[in-house]
Write a protein that holds these residues in place. Sequence first.
Motif, short mmCIF file in Angstrom:
data_model
loop_
_atom_site.label_atom_id
_atom_site.label_comp_id
_atom_site.label_asym_id
_atom_site.label_seq_id
_atom_site.Cartn_x
_atom_site.Cartn_y
_atom_site.Cartn_z
N THR A 103 0.82 -1.21 0.00
CA THR A 103 0.00 0.00 0.00
C THR A 103 0.85 1.26 0.00
O THR A 103 2.02 1.24 0.40
CB THR A 103 -0.94 0.01 1.22
OG1 THR A 103 -1.80 1.15 1.17
CG2 THR A 103 -0.15 0.02 2.53
N ASP A 104 0.25 2.34 -0.47
CA ASP A 104 0.87 3.66 -0.49
C ASP A 104 -0.07 4.59 0.29
O ASP A 104 -1.26 4.67 -0.03
CB ASP A 104 1.00 4.11 -1.95
CG ASP A 104 1.53 5.51 -2.11
OD1 ASP A 104 1.06 6.43 -1.40
OD2 ASP A 104 2.40 5.73 -2.97
N PRO A 105 0.43 5.30 1.31
CA PRO A 105 -0.46 6.12 2.15
C PRO A 105 -1.12 7.29 1.42
O PRO A 105 -2.06 7.89 1.95
CB PRO A 105 0.48 6.63 3.26
CG PRO A 105 1.85 6.48 2.74
CD PRO A 105 1.83 5.32 1.80
N GLU A 106 -0.68 7.61 0.21
CA GLU A 106 -1.33 8.66 -0.58
C GLU A 106 -2.24 8.11 -1.66
O GLU A 106 -2.87 8.87 -2.40
CB GLU A 106 -0.28 9.57 -1.22
CG GLU A 106 0.27 10.65 -0.32
CD GLU A 106 0.99 11.74 -1.10
OE1 GLU A 106 0.36 12.78 -1.38
OE2 GLU A 106 2.17 11.56 -1.40
N CYS A 107 -2.32 6.79 -1.78
CA CYS A 107 -3.10 6.16 -2.85
C CYS A 107 -4.58 6.08 -2.46
O CYS A 107 -4.93 5.45 -1.46
CB CYS A 107 -2.54 4.76 -3.12
SG CYS A 107 -3.61 3.70 -4.11
N PRO A 108 -5.49 6.71 -3.22
CA PRO A 108 -6.91 6.69 -2.88
C PRO A 108 -7.53 5.29 -2.96
O PRO A 108 -8.45 4.97 -2.20
CB PRO A 108 -7.55 7.64 -3.90
CG PRO A 108 -6.58 7.69 -5.04
CD PRO A 108 -5.22 7.51 -4.44
N PHE A 112 4.55 -1.15 3.08
CA PHE A 112 4.45 0.13 2.38
C PHE A 112 5.23 0.10 1.08
O PHE A 112 6.37 -0.39 1.02
CB PHE A 112 4.97 1.26 3.26
CG PHE A 112 4.00 1.69 4.34
CD1 PHE A 112 2.73 2.13 4.01
CD2 PHE A 112 4.36 1.67 5.67
CE1 PHE A 112 1.82 2.53 4.99
CE2 PHE A 112 3.48 2.06 6.66
CZ PHE A 112 2.21 2.49 6.32
N THR A 113 4.60 0.66 0.04
CA THR A 113 5.24 0.76 -1.28
C THR A 113 5.00 2.17 -1.81
O THR A 113 4.10 2.39 -2.63
CB THR A 113 4.64 -0.28 -2.24
OG1 THR A 113 4.61 -1.55 -1.60
CG2 THR A 113 5.46 -0.39 -3.52
N PRO A 114 5.75 3.15 -1.33
CA PRO A 114 5.54 4.53 -1.77
C PRO A 114 5.81 4.68 -3.27
O PRO A 114 6.88 4.34 -3.75
CB PRO A 114 6.58 5.33 -0.96
CG PRO A 114 7.00 4.44 0.15
CD PRO A 114 6.86 3.05 -0.36
N LEU A 115 4.82 5.18 -3.98
CA LEU A 115 4.96 5.36 -5.43
C LEU A 115 5.69 6.68 -5.70
O LEU A 115 5.49 7.67 -4.99
CB LEU A 115 3.59 5.34 -6.09
CG LEU A 115 2.78 4.04 -5.88
CD1 LEU A 115 1.39 4.17 -6.47
CD2 LEU A 115 3.50 2.84 -6.49
N PRO A 116 6.54 6.72 -6.73
CA PRO A 116 7.40 7.88 -6.97
C PRO A 116 6.65 9.18 -7.23
O PRO A 116 7.18 10.26 -6.97
CB PRO A 116 8.24 7.46 -8.19
CG PRO A 116 7.49 6.34 -8.82
CD PRO A 116 6.78 5.64 -7.72
#
Length: 248
Positions: free
Chosen positions: A131-136, A156-160
Motif C-alpha cells: 500500500t501507499d499512504p497517498e493512494c486513494p 508500504f510501497t511509496p509510489l514515486p
Amino acid sequence: MKKILLMSLMASALLMADISKVDAQKALIQNVVLNSKFTKYEKAVELDGFYRVYFDNGQLLYINPLNETIVFGEVWNKEGKSYTTHFMQKWKEELANSEIKNISSDKLLKPAKKVIFNKGTQNNYSFVLFTDPECPYCKTVEKFFSDGDTTVYYNFTPLPFHKNAKEWSEIALSSKDFKKALEAIHSGNIPKTVIGDEAKKQLEQMEALAKELKVTGTPKIYVIDEKEQKIVDVVNGADIPKLEKYIK
C-alpha cells in the motif's frame, strides 16, 4: 542413414525458420512499443492483422506491427462481449497463479507490520497488503479491511509520483501505535512523530520486497490461508468483490 540425416537437416532448417519468424514478429511488435517490455504475444483472431500483447502488470494491448497501430480500450463482439476483458482476466489469473507458485508466505510477512482489525481473522484468511499512504484506491481497501474482522500485514510501497508517501510511511512505522497512526494519516492529521532509523530500515526492506515481486502499482493484496500457511490468491487493485469471499 543418408535419408535419416537428410530428414534431420530438413527438420532443423524448418525449426530455424520458425524461430526466425517468431523473432521477426517480436521485433516488429517491440518497435511499436519501444519503451515497454512485454511478456508474451499471440495472434488476435478477433481483430484481423492484430496481436494481443501482454505485459507483466496484467495489461493487454492490441497491436498491428505492420502498420504500427495500437488499439487502446475494449474490443467487443456483436453480442456485447468484451474480448479485451476476457483475455485480460485470463492473463491476470495466469500471472497470479505464477506468483503463488514462486513466493512463500514467509517472504511476504518478514518485513511487514501486522494490524488486527476488530476480532481479527475469522475465516481462516489473512492479507498481505502492499500500500501507499497517498493512494486513494489503497484507502478504499484499507477502509474495507478495517470495517471487518481481519488480520492485515502492511508492506508500504511509496509510489514515486506521491511526494509525501515515503515520509508518511516512515512516520507510521516510527509511531508507537502503528494502527492509530494509519487512521490519523488517512484522516489528514499527520502525526508529529520523529522518524527513527529502524523505521527507515524497515521501509527499505518493504520497498526491496516490492521491487523483487515487481509490484508497480498499489494496492496489491496477497491472500494467505492461515491453516496451510500458503498464498491462495493475488488481488490487484481495489477489487472489493474478490476480497469479500475471504471475509465472513
